[in-house]
Design a protein around this motif. Structure first.
Motif, PDB file in Angstrom:
ATOM      1  N   LYS A   1       0.804  -1.227   0.000  1.00 58.41           N
ATOM      2  CA  LYS A   1       0.000   0.000   0.000  1.00 58.41           C
ATOM      3  C   LYS A   1       0.836   1.275   0.000  1.00 58.41           C
ATOM      4  O   LYS A   1       0.535   2.224  -0.713  1.00 58.41           O
ATOM      5  CB  LYS A   1      -0.950  -0.006   1.192  1.00 58.41           C
ATOM      6  N   ASP A   2       1.861   1.332   0.791  1.00 58.36           N
ATOM      7  CA  ASP A   2       2.672   2.545   0.916  1.00 58.36           C
ATOM      8  C   ASP A   2       4.031   2.409   0.243  1.00 58.36           C
ATOM      9  O   ASP A   2       4.984   3.074   0.628  1.00 58.36           O
ATOM     10  CB  ASP A   2       2.838   2.898   2.397  1.00 58.36           C
ATOM     11  N   GLN A   3       4.106   1.559  -0.782  1.00 61.92           N
ATOM     12  CA  GLN A   3       5.352   1.404  -1.523  1.00 61.92           C
ATOM     13  C   GLN A   3       5.184   2.027  -2.905  1.00 61.92           C
ATOM     14  O   GLN A   3       4.092   2.008  -3.487  1.00 61.92           O
ATOM     15  CB  GLN A   3       5.736  -0.070  -1.641  1.00 61.92           C
ATOM     16  N   TYR A   4       6.286   2.571  -3.414  1.00 63.45           N
ATOM     17  CA  TYR A   4       6.276   3.240  -4.707  1.00 63.45           C
ATOM     18  C   TYR A   4       7.516   2.806  -5.477  1.00 63.45           C
ATOM     19  O   TYR A   4       8.535   2.479  -4.872  1.00 63.45           O
ATOM     20  CB  TYR A   4       6.260   4.767  -4.521  1.00 63.45           C
ATOM     21  N   ALA A   5       7.417   2.834  -6.794  1.00 59.75           N
ATOM     22  CA  ALA A   5       8.539   2.376  -7.609  1.00 59.75           C
ATOM     23  C   ALA A   5       8.624   3.173  -8.902  1.00 59.75           C
ATOM     24  O   ALA A   5       7.638   3.708  -9.402  1.00 59.75           O
ATOM     25  CB  ALA A   5       8.385   0.892  -7.923  1.00 59.75           C
TER      26      ALA A   5
ATOM     27  N   GLU B   1       6.970   8.477  -1.998  1.00 61.96           N
ATOM     28  CA  GLU B   1       5.719   8.910  -2.620  1.00 61.96           C
ATOM     29  C   GLU B   1       5.957  10.129  -3.523  1.00 61.96           C
ATOM     30  O   GLU B   1       5.277  10.322  -4.526  1.00 61.96           O
ATOM     31  CB  GLU B   1       4.693   9.239  -1.542  1.00 61.96           C
ATOM     32  N   ASP B   2       6.943  10.943  -3.178  1.00 60.95           N
ATOM     33  CA  ASP B   2       7.264  12.136  -3.962  1.00 60.95           C
ATOM     34  C   ASP B   2       8.196  11.844  -5.137  1.00 60.95           C
ATOM     35  O   ASP B   2       8.559  12.752  -5.885  1.00 60.95           O
ATOM     36  CB  ASP B   2       7.911  13.198  -3.068  1.00 60.95           C
ATOM     37  N   GLY B   3       8.629  10.591  -5.278  1.00 58.86           N
ATOM     38  CA  GLY B   3       9.469  10.206  -6.396  1.00 58.86           C
ATOM     39  C   GLY B   3      10.960  10.243  -6.133  1.00 58.86           C
ATOM     40  O   GLY B   3      11.763  10.016  -7.040  1.00 58.86           O
ATOM     41  N   ASP B   4      11.344  10.519  -4.884  1.00 59.98           N
ATOM     42  CA  ASP B   4      12.766  10.543  -4.547  1.00 59.98           C
ATOM     43  C   ASP B   4      13.289   9.119  -4.397  1.00 59.98           C
ATOM     44  O   ASP B   4      12.613   8.259  -3.823  1.00 59.98           O
ATOM     45  CB  ASP B   4      12.997  11.313  -3.244  1.00 59.98           C
ATOM     46  N   PRO B   5      14.493   8.845  -4.896  1.00 61.17           N
ATOM     47  CA  PRO B   5      15.042   7.488  -4.788  1.00 61.17           C
ATOM     48  C   PRO B   5      15.313   7.092  -3.343  1.00 61.17           C
ATOM     49  O   PRO B   5      15.732   7.915  -2.538  1.00 61.17           O
ATOM     50  CB  PRO B   5      16.348   7.552  -5.582  1.00 61.17           C
ATOM     51  N   ILE B   6      15.046   5.824  -3.043  1.00 59.68           N
ATOM     52  CA  ILE B   6      15.344   5.269  -1.723  1.00 59.68           C
ATOM     53  C   ILE B   6      16.679   4.537  -1.771  1.00 59.68           C
ATOM     54  O   ILE B   6      17.493   4.657  -0.868  1.00 59.68           O
ATOM     55  CB  ILE B   6      14.215   4.327  -1.254  1.00 59.68           C
ATOM     56  N   ASP B   7      16.899   3.798  -2.834  1.00 59.43           N
ATOM     57  CA  ASP B   7      18.134   3.028  -3.011  1.00 59.43           C
ATOM     58  C   ASP B   7      18.876   3.537  -4.243  1.00 59.43           C
ATOM     59  O   ASP B   7      18.270   4.129  -5.144  1.00 59.43           O
ATOM     60  CB  ASP B   7      17.815   1.546  -3.213  1.00 59.43           C
ATOM     61  N   LEU B   8      20.162   3.268  -4.292  1.00 57.07           N
ATOM     62  CA  LEU B   8      20.958   3.664  -5.446  1.00 57.07           C
ATOM     63  C   LEU B   8      20.763   2.717  -6.624  1.00 57.07           C
ATOM     64  O   LEU B   8      20.921   3.102  -7.773  1.00 57.07           O
ATOM     65  CB  LEU B   8      22.444   3.715  -5.070  1.00 57.07           C
ATOM     66  N   ASP B   9      20.437   1.466  -6.326  1.00 54.64           N
ATOM     67  CA  ASP B   9      20.293   0.477  -7.385  1.00 54.64           C
ATOM     68  C   ASP B   9      18.885  -0.113  -7.352  1.00 54.64           C
ATOM     69  O   ASP B   9      18.125   0.113  -6.409  1.00 54.64           O
ATOM     70  CB  ASP B   9      21.349  -0.623  -7.227  1.00 54.64           C
TER      71      ASP B   9
END
Length: 129
Positions: free
Chosen positions: A63-67, A93-101
């Motif tokens: 539900k609260d995951q984005y890709a 949610e704002d489109g900022d990366p969480i991981d580098l890869d």
């Protein structure tokens, strides 16, 4: 629109559906007899079964995951069959990366039927961190 553009649109619709928790949009291009293996190794067969699992996942643990999806390769096995490799990157949610890869890799098998590209099969694989 070229075949390549149409195929990229299929993947873009899956991404938009995932990010909006919209199972209908996410599965808009599934063939009726599609087969999917989830990132957890669960095999689902048929549009109805895949839709049910998608609805449950998007309302629950996803539900609260984005890709953000990137199509890495499209290979035409025949003019009406394409293999598509996609990488999924976890984002906020704002489109900022969480991981580098990328966090997941997927292989799609698309077929052209009745003038449109449909997902006949998909295999998702989580990428170990």
């Amino acid at each position: 629109m070229s075949d390549l553009e149409e195929i990229k649109q299929v993947i873009a619709d899956v991404e938009r559906g995932f990010n909006a928790n919209d199972a209908v949009l996410m599965n808009k291009h599934l063939a009726q007899d599609a087969a999917v293996v989830s990132a957890m190794g669960v095999r689902l067969v048929g549009r109805e079964e895949i839709m049910k699992a998608s609805e449950e996942g998007l309302a629950g643990p996803l539900k609260d995951q984005y890709a953000r999806y990137e199509v890495r390769d499209v290979r035409f096995v025949r003019p009406d069959v394409a293999l598509v490799h996609k990488e999924a990157f976890a984002i906020t949610e704002d489109g900022d990366p969480i991981d580098l890869d990328h966090a997941m890799s997927a292989l799609y098998v698309l077929v052209r039927e009745d003038g449109r590209w449909l997902v006949k099969a998909r295999q998702n694989t989580l990428v170990p961190k």
